[in-house]
Design an enzyme around this catalytic site. Structure first.
Site, PDB file in Angstrom:
ATOM      1  N   LYS A  13       0.829  -1.214   0.000  1.00 43.20           N
ATOM      2  CA  LYS A  13       0.000   0.000   0.000  1.00 43.20           C
ATOM      3  C   LYS A  13       0.863   1.264   0.000  1.00 43.20           C
ATOM      4  O   LYS A  13       0.664   2.174  -0.795  1.00 43.20           O
ATOM      5  CB  LYS A  13      -0.934   0.015   1.233  1.00 43.20           C
ATOM      6  N   ARG A  88      -9.779   0.527   8.732  1.00 43.70           N
ATOM      7  CA  ARG A  88      -9.343  -0.822   9.093  1.00 43.70           C
ATOM      8  C   ARG A  88     -10.411  -1.592   9.851  1.00 43.70           C
ATOM      9  O   ARG A  88     -10.203  -2.755  10.181  1.00 43.70           O
ATOM     10  CB  ARG A  88      -8.123  -0.713   9.992  1.00 43.70           C
ATOM     11  N   ARG A 127      11.601  -4.934   5.227  1.00 44.38           N
ATOM     12  CA  ARG A 127      11.266  -3.529   4.916  1.00 44.38           C
ATOM     13  C   ARG A 127      12.157  -2.546   5.665  1.00 44.38           C
ATOM     14  O   ARG A 127      12.422  -2.702   6.845  1.00 44.38           O
ATOM     15  CB  ARG A 127       9.804  -3.295   5.289  1.00 44.38           C
ATOM     16  N   ARG A 161      10.965  -0.524  11.295  1.00 47.31           N
ATOM     17  CA  ARG A 161       9.886  -0.470  12.287  1.00 47.31           C
ATOM     18  C   ARG A 161      10.028  -1.594  13.302  1.00 47.31           C
ATOM     19  O   ARG A 161      10.303  -2.727  12.946  1.00 47.31           O
ATOM     20  CB  ARG A 161       8.538  -0.574  11.574  1.00 47.31           C
ATOM     21  N   ARG A 172      -0.805  -8.986  13.793  1.00 48.41           N
ATOM     22  CA  ARG A 172      -1.314  -8.045  12.791  1.00 48.41           C
ATOM     23  C   ARG A 172      -2.190  -8.755  11.766  1.00 48.41           C
ATOM     24  O   ARG A 172      -3.196  -8.207  11.308  1.00 48.41           O
ATOM     25  CB  ARG A 172      -0.143  -7.328  12.102  1.00 48.41           C
TER      26      ARG A 172
HETATM   27  P1  ADP Z   1       2.217  -1.823   3.244  1.00 44.77           P
HETATM   28  O1  ADP Z   1       2.217  -0.314   3.210  1.00 44.77           O
HETATM   29  O2  ADP Z   1       1.016  -2.424   2.569  1.00 44.77           O
HETATM   30  O3  ADP Z   1       2.443  -2.386   4.608  1.00 44.77           O
HETATM   31  P2  ADP Z   1       4.779  -1.569   1.799  1.00 44.77           P
HETATM   32  O4  ADP Z   1       4.423  -0.777   0.591  1.00 44.77           O
HETATM   33  O5  ADP Z   1       5.518  -0.888   2.885  1.00 44.77           O
HETATM   34  O6  ADP Z   1       3.457  -2.312   2.365  1.00 44.77           O
HETATM   35  O7  ADP Z   1       5.599  -2.858   1.291  1.00 44.77           O
HETATM   36  C1  ADP Z   1       6.157  -3.776   2.223  1.00 44.77           C
HETATM   37  C2  ADP Z   1       7.562  -4.167   1.767  1.00 44.77           C
HETATM   38  O8  ADP Z   1       7.460  -4.951   0.566  1.00 44.77           O
HETATM   39  C3  ADP Z   1       8.450  -2.975   1.423  1.00 44.77           C
HETATM   40  O9  ADP Z   1       9.761  -3.259   1.851  1.00 44.77           O
HETATM   41  C4  ADP Z   1       8.347  -2.871  -0.100  1.00 44.77           C
HETATM   42  O10 ADP Z   1       9.570  -2.366  -0.664  1.00 44.77           O
HETATM   43  C5  ADP Z   1       8.114  -4.314  -0.520  1.00 44.77           C
HETATM   44  N1  ADP Z   1       7.183  -4.409  -1.677  1.00 44.77           N
HETATM   45  C6  ADP Z   1       6.128  -3.623  -1.967  1.00 44.77           C
HETATM   46  N2  ADP Z   1       5.508  -4.018  -3.093  1.00 44.77           N
HETATM   47  C7  ADP Z   1       6.176  -5.128  -3.532  1.00 44.77           C
HETATM   48  C8  ADP Z   1       6.024  -6.006  -4.659  1.00 44.77           C
HETATM   49  N3  ADP Z   1       5.026  -5.844  -5.548  1.00 44.77           N
HETATM   50  N4  ADP Z   1       6.909  -7.019  -4.771  1.00 44.77           N
HETATM   51  C9  ADP Z   1       7.913  -7.207  -3.862  1.00 44.77           C
HETATM   52  N5  ADP Z   1       8.106  -6.402  -2.783  1.00 44.77           N
HETATM   53  C10 ADP Z   1       7.252  -5.380  -2.612  1.00 44.77           C
HETATM   54  P1  ADP Z   2       1.036  -1.929   7.756  1.00 43.48           P
HETATM   55  O1  ADP Z   2       2.247  -1.478   7.016  1.00 43.48           O
HETATM   56  O2  ADP Z   2       1.222  -3.201   8.480  1.00 43.48           O
HETATM   57  O3  ADP Z   2      -0.212  -1.936   6.950  1.00 43.48           O
HETATM   58  P2  ADP Z   2       0.527   0.528   9.280  1.00 43.48           P
HETATM   59  O4  ADP Z   2       1.733   1.367   9.180  1.00 43.48           O
HETATM   60  O5  ADP Z   2      -0.638   0.889   8.424  1.00 43.48           O
HETATM   61  O6  ADP Z   2       0.924  -0.991   9.015  1.00 43.48           O
HETATM   62  O7  ADP Z   2       0.044   0.429  10.787  1.00 43.48           O
HETATM   63  C1  ADP Z   2       0.930   0.109  11.834  1.00 43.48           C
HETATM   64  C2  ADP Z   2       0.135  -0.017  13.134  1.00 43.48           C
HETATM   65  O8  ADP Z   2      -0.507   1.240  13.418  1.00 43.48           O
HETATM   66  C3  ADP Z   2      -1.008  -1.034  13.110  1.00 43.48           C
HETATM   67  O9  ADP Z   2      -0.570  -2.333  13.448  1.00 43.48           O
HETATM   68  C4  ADP Z   2      -1.940  -0.452  14.167  1.00 43.48           C
HETATM   69  O10 ADP Z   2      -1.471  -0.719  15.482  1.00 43.48           O
HETATM   70  C5  ADP Z   2      -1.813   1.042  13.941  1.00 43.48           C
HETATM   71  N1  ADP Z   2      -2.799   1.559  12.951  1.00 43.48           N
HETATM   72  C6  ADP Z   2      -2.511   2.144  11.753  1.00 43.48           C
HETATM   73  N2  ADP Z   2      -3.638   2.511  11.119  1.00 43.48           N
HETATM   74  C7  ADP Z   2      -4.659   2.158  11.944  1.00 43.48           C
HETATM   75  C8  ADP Z   2      -6.077   2.255  11.836  1.00 43.48           C
HETATM   76  N3  ADP Z   2      -6.667   2.777  10.749  1.00 43.48           N
HETATM   77  N4  ADP Z   2      -6.813   1.779  12.873  1.00 43.48           N
HETATM   78  C9  ADP Z   2      -6.237   1.250  13.961  1.00 43.48           C
HETATM   79  N5  ADP Z   2      -4.915   1.113  14.113  1.00 43.48           N
HETATM   80  C10 ADP Z   2      -4.128   1.562  13.110  1.00 43.48           C
END
Ligand code: ADP
Ligand code: ADP
Ligand code: ZN
Length: 216
Positions: A13, A88, A127, A161, A172
């Site tokens: 995302k 969420r 990541r 993180r 999660r």
């Molecule tokens: P989210 O925001 O959904 O938690 P991220 O965009 O931070 O996910 O992606 C999680 C990790 O996976 C990052 O280190 C990113 O560089 C990697 N990543 C994202 N998209 C892809 C993909 N299509 N293929 C392989 N690795 C990916």
């Molecule tokens: P991910 O990359 O795993 O999608 P986020 O960066 O979006 O993670 O979120 C990290 C943490 O922050 C979550 O595990 C949760 O504890 C909190 N969090 C983020 N967004 C929300 C939300 N919309 N509602 C509740 N908790 C949230």
């Protein structure tokens, strides 16, 4: 245009939201980033969120809804926004509907990013992020062009993180399945849900998202 990127932790995302933001000028609204900033600066919200985030549990809806409501009301969001990590829960989705209606704004598309559970842990554990500009990287899938130097801003400082470990990832994923996945039928029923293949390479995922937006 206002969209939601919906998918489990590690789905990509943030990666896709950053690219849409830089190409299209839409504003990335990441509740995770907002919460991490609150934790780092030690605000009341940050104090309440810290322990829950470290365990991988969700932060209470009312805190999150207040945060996003203030942000969406800011003038830059009129250019269009990408919700990344929000909503969420069903309560958050309903609160979003209400605030958009009050502000005469509309949700155009919800993009579901589907990724195999096995791949998610690998993505999350590898990541890391530029400490200065926030650009996201991965140990195997997206290394900086020059080792140890951010492609975008040249910084040599990176962060990982605390919650990006295999153990917290289990919690999660439980939270995702129980609380966030029910949003898929919620948006499908309204005809705004579109699926992209989150297992594809980053460029291909991006292409699919742009195709969804072009059809909106
Ligand atoms: P989210 O925001 O959904 O938690 P991220 O965009 O931070 O996910 O992606 C999680 C990790 O996976 C990052 O280190 C990113 O560089 C990697 N990543 C994202 N998209 C892809 C993909 N299509 N293929 C392989 N690795 C990916
Ligand atoms: P991910 O990359 O795993 O999608 P986020 O960066 O979006 O993670 O979120 C990290 C943490 O922050 C979550 O595990 C949760 O504890 C909190 N969090 C983020 N967004 C929300 C939300 N919309 N509602 C509740 N908790 C949230
Ligand atoms: Zn950088």
């Amino acid at each position: 245009m206002n969209i939601i990127l919906l998918g489990p932790p590690g789905a990509g995302k943030g990666t896709q939201a950053q690219r849409l933001q830089s190409d299209l000028g839409m504003v990335q609204l990441s509740t995770g980033d907002m919460l991490r900033a609150a934790v780092a600066s030690g605000t009341e919200l940050g104090k309440k969120a810290k322990g829950l985030m470290e365990k991988g549990e969700l932060v209470p809806d009312d805190l999150i809804v207040g945060l996003i409501k203030d942000r969406i009301a800011q003038p830059d969001c009129a250019k269009g926004f990408i919700l990344d990590g929000f909503p969420r829960t069903e309560a958050q989705a309903r609160a979003l509907d209400k605030m958009l209606a009050e502000m005469a704004m509309k949700l155009d598309q919800v993009v579901e990013m589907e990724v195999d559970e096995k791949a998610l842990t690998e993505r999350v554990v590898g990541r890391f992020t530029c400490a200065k500009c926030g650009t996201g990287y991965h140990d195997s899938f997206k290394r900086p062009k020059v080792d140890g130097v951010c492609d975008v801003c040249g910084s040599k400082e990176f962060t990982r993180r605390k919650d990006d470990n295999a153990e917290t990832m289990k919690t999660r994923m439980v939270a995702y399945r129980a609380q966030t996945e029910p949003l898929l039928p919620y948006y499908r029923a309204r005809g705004v849900l579109k699926k992209v293949d989150g297992m594809a390479a980053m460029d291909e995922v991006y292409r699919q998202i742009r195709a969804v937006l072009a059809g909106a």
